[in-house]
Design a protein around this motif. Sequence first.
Motif, PDB file in Angstrom:
ATOM      1  N   ARG A 279       0.789  -1.124  -0.278  1.00  0.00           N
ATOM      2  CA  ARG A 279      -0.124   0.040   0.036  1.00  0.00           C
ATOM      3  C   ARG A 279       0.804   1.332  -0.170  1.00  0.00           C
ATOM      4  N   GLY A 280       1.975   1.238   0.592  1.00  0.00           N
ATOM      5  CA  GLY A 280       2.859   2.387   0.617  1.00  0.00           C
ATOM      6  C   GLY A 280       3.387   2.874  -0.655  1.00  0.00           C
ATOM      7  N   GLU A 281       3.934   2.075  -1.568  1.00  0.00           N
ATOM      8  CA  GLU A 281       4.355   2.379  -2.701  1.00  0.00           C
ATOM      9  C   GLU A 281       3.273   2.724  -3.620  1.00  0.00           C
ATOM     10  N   LEU A 282       2.179   2.137  -3.602  1.00  0.00           N
ATOM     11  CA  LEU A 282       0.939   2.414  -4.356  1.00  0.00           C
ATOM     12  C   LEU A 282       0.497   3.752  -4.124  1.00  0.00           C
ATOM     13  N   THR A 283       0.506   4.022  -2.963  1.00  0.00           N
ATOM     14  CA  THR A 283      -0.057   5.497  -2.339  1.00  0.00           C
ATOM     15  C   THR A 283       1.309   6.479  -2.745  1.00  0.00           C
ATOM     16  N   LEU A 284       2.263   6.168  -2.930  1.00  0.00           N
ATOM     17  CA  LEU A 284       3.280   6.972  -2.999  1.00  0.00           C
ATOM     18  C   LEU A 284       3.409   7.446  -4.536  1.00  0.00           C
ATOM     19  N   MET A 285       2.918   6.580  -5.397  1.00  0.00           N
ATOM     20  CA  MET A 285       3.049   6.261  -6.921  1.00  0.00           C
ATOM     21  C   MET A 285       1.688   7.190  -7.432  1.00  0.00           C
ATOM     22  N   ARG A 286       0.714   7.142  -6.641  1.00  0.00           N
ATOM     23  CA  ARG A 286      -0.608   7.888  -7.027  1.00  0.00           C
ATOM     24  C   ARG A 286      -0.310   9.590  -6.331  1.00  0.00           C
ATOM     25  N   ALA A 287       0.225   9.579  -5.210  1.00  0.00           N
ATOM     26  CA  ALA A 287       0.473  10.852  -4.823  1.00  0.00           C
ATOM     27  C   ALA A 287       1.520  11.741  -5.562  1.00  0.00           C
ATOM     28  N   ALA A 288       2.435  10.986  -6.139  1.00  0.00           N
ATOM     29  CA  ALA A 288       3.512  11.518  -7.177  1.00  0.00           C
ATOM     30  C   ALA A 288       2.843  11.902  -8.379  1.00  0.00           C
ATOM     31  N   ARG A 289       1.924  11.175  -8.823  1.00  0.00           N
ATOM     32  CA  ARG A 289       1.285  11.437 -10.242  1.00  0.00           C
ATOM     33  C   ARG A 289       0.243  12.485 -10.024  1.00  0.00           C
ATOM     34  N   ALA A 290      -0.367  12.584  -8.802  1.00  0.00           N
ATOM     35  CA  ALA A 290      -1.120  14.030  -8.596  1.00  0.00           C
ATOM     36  C   ALA A 290      -0.205  15.241  -8.439  1.00  0.00           C
ATOM     37  N   LEU A 291       0.787  15.204  -7.780  1.00  0.00           N
ATOM     38  CA  LEU A 291       1.885  16.346  -7.872  1.00  0.00           C
ATOM     39  C   LEU A 291       2.392  16.783  -8.884  1.00  0.00           C
ATOM     40  N   ALA A 292       2.659  15.770  -9.886  1.00  0.00           N
ATOM     41  CA  ALA A 292       3.109  16.213 -11.262  1.00  0.00           C
ATOM     42  C   ALA A 292       2.034  16.756 -11.965  1.00  0.00           C
ATOM     43  N   ALA A 293       0.528  16.315 -11.667  1.00  0.00           N
ATOM     44  CA  ALA A 293      -0.494  16.918 -12.372  1.00  0.00           C
ATOM     45  C   ALA A 293      -0.688  18.406 -11.933  1.00  0.00           C
ATOM     46  N   LEU A 294      -0.370  18.683 -10.589  1.00  0.00           N
ATOM     47  CA  LEU A 294      -0.600  20.066 -10.024  1.00  0.00           C
ATOM     48  C   LEU A 294       0.505  21.065 -10.646  1.00  0.00           C
ATOM     49  N   LYS A 295       1.830  20.367 -10.900  1.00  0.00           N
ATOM     50  CA  LYS A 295       2.924  21.032 -11.419  1.00  0.00           C
ATOM     51  C   LYS A 295       2.806  21.429 -12.861  1.00  0.00           C
ATOM     52  N   GLY A 296       2.044  20.627 -13.517  1.00  0.00           N
ATOM     53  CA  GLY A 296       1.932  20.713 -15.152  1.00  0.00           C
ATOM     54  C   GLY A 296       3.064  19.790 -15.624  1.00  0.00           C
ATOM     55  N   ASP A 297       3.539  18.789 -15.104  1.00  0.00           N
ATOM     56  CA  ASP A 297       4.703  17.939 -15.324  1.00  0.00           C
ATOM     57  C   ASP A 297       4.128  16.826 -16.040  1.00  0.00           C
ATOM     58  N   ALA A 298       4.513  16.049 -17.277  1.00  0.00           N
ATOM     59  CA  ALA A 298       4.143  15.032 -18.180  1.00  0.00           C
ATOM     60  C   ALA A 298       4.286  13.856 -17.556  1.00  0.00           C
ATOM     61  N   ALA A 299       5.313  13.676 -16.476  1.00  0.00           N
ATOM     62  CA  ALA A 299       5.779  12.312 -16.141  1.00  0.00           C
ATOM     63  C   ALA A 299       5.972  12.504 -14.641  1.00  0.00           C
ATOM     64  N   VAL A 300       6.004  11.465 -14.000  1.00  0.00           N
ATOM     65  CA  VAL A 300       6.478  11.155 -12.654  1.00  0.00           C
ATOM     66  C   VAL A 300       7.908  11.044 -12.442  1.00  0.00           C
ATOM     67  N   LEU A 301       8.657  12.001 -11.919  1.00  0.00           N
ATOM     68  CA  LEU A 301      10.208  11.771 -11.691  1.00  0.00           C
ATOM     69  C   LEU A 301      10.577  11.602 -10.433  1.00  0.00           C
ATOM     70  N   TRP A 302      11.845  11.494 -10.287  1.00  0.00           N
ATOM     71  CA  TRP A 302      12.256  11.371  -8.763  1.00  0.00           C
ATOM     72  C   TRP A 302      12.200  12.521  -7.731  1.00  0.00           C
ATOM     73  N   PRO A 303      12.312  13.778  -8.364  1.00  0.00           N
ATOM     74  CA  PRO A 303      11.763  14.724  -7.283  1.00  0.00           C
ATOM     75  C   PRO A 303      10.377  14.553  -6.941  1.00  0.00           C
ATOM     76  N   HIS A 304       9.385  14.075  -7.483  1.00  0.00           N
ATOM     77  CA  HIS A 304       8.058  13.998  -7.158  1.00  0.00           C
ATOM     78  C   HIS A 304       7.968  12.911  -5.999  1.00  0.00           C
ATOM     79  N   LEU A 305       8.771  11.954  -6.465  1.00  0.00           N
ATOM     80  CA  LEU A 305       8.662  10.743  -5.336  1.00  0.00           C
ATOM     81  C   LEU A 305       9.348  11.137  -4.014  1.00  0.00           C
ATOM     82  N   ALA A 306      10.531  11.948  -4.295  1.00  0.00           N
ATOM     83  CA  ALA A 306      11.252  12.306  -3.006  1.00  0.00           C
ATOM     84  C   ALA A 306      10.430  13.356  -2.168  1.00  0.00           C
ATOM     85  N   GLU A 307       9.925  14.213  -2.753  1.00  0.00           N
ATOM     86  CA  GLU A 307       9.196  15.220  -2.015  1.00  0.00           C
ATOM     87  C   GLU A 307       7.898  14.454  -1.140  1.00  0.00           C
ATOM     88  N   LEU A 308       7.548  13.499  -1.955  1.00  0.00           N
ATOM     89  CA  LEU A 308       6.238  12.927  -1.220  1.00  0.00           C
ATOM     90  C   LEU A 308       6.235  11.753  -0.240  1.00  0.00           C
TER      91      LEU A 308
END
Length: 341
Positions: A279-308
């Motif tokens: 559940r942890g990495e599934l949540t991290l992936m979903r949250a990072a995708r939402a963060l990328a969408a908030l920032k207008g980024d096209a893909a999930v990158l390491w900075p998104h994962l590290a921030e969340l």
Amino acid sequence: MRTAFPFAAIVGQDQMKLALSIAAVDPSVGGVLVFGDRGTGKSTAVRALAAVLPEIEAADCLYHCDPARPDEACETCRGKAKPRRARKSLMRPVPVVDLPLGATEDRIVGALDLERALSAGEKRFEPGLLAKAHRGFLYIDEINLLEDHLVDLLLDVAASGENVVEREGLSVRHPARFVLIGSGNPEEGELRPQLLDRFGLSVEVKTPEDLKTRITVIKRRDAFERDPTGFVAEFEAETAALRQQISAARQRLGDVEVSDESLEKAAQLSIRLGTDGLRGELTLMRAARALAALKGDAAVLWPHLAELAPLALSHRLRRDPLDEAGSTIRVARALGDLAAA
């Protein structure tokens, strides 16, 4: 109706605001837990969230069902099966519902409408807080003080997305899908592990130590209490911008790419930390995708994962008697090791 403090006017507490924004973009992240000192804006931020949420299209029923998802409709809407364009619907605000600490089970799940039963002899269901929170947010302040049987009830409904009431001759089922938001002070008791695991993101808030920040908080709160309407109007443009940002992020969420490399990084991080289950990495992936969408980024990158990662994984760590470091420090250490590898 009491005026809520503007979300855009909240000073500091960036992680708390980020977590709430991510839950607004993608409810499947699984809710937000905010623990920390008293008087740090926990309740204020949650109640302010309603103003920055884009309106939703809802059926004209007690449960404001989603017309686009008839498979999740209530019994009333299913009985009115019509072509998509013929259904009556309306735009309405996303519900943000408070669950008071002293609320009874009947108040939460719903019960027989006694007034109608006594006056007309008719059995009619009176929806509770779970019905009102459907497709929105259910907020519980001092969640660590919630009675155990109510915790069990919330866990059942959160897992199934449906509220089932069978009592007093009633048999009712209705959809109850909501984002659970809890807040509390850890000094007053810990949260049950079963409920803790249900929260996608966990945030620890502290009293600001910076003098300038503290002064700004006091000034804004005082200005709001003296003239709520004028203060809200002052931040209306920023509120509208946040609402537009969340709306745009929802629209682009499905287009954000999550590469195998990003998934591998999330899994490696969870393995290093020894989190239970997936559940942890599934949540991290979903949250990072939402963060990328908030920032207008096209893909999930390491900075998104590290921030969340601290928000998604800290509350899932096992206690290590040989490591006295806090969970946030352990996550930061694992992030550093993985970045250097």
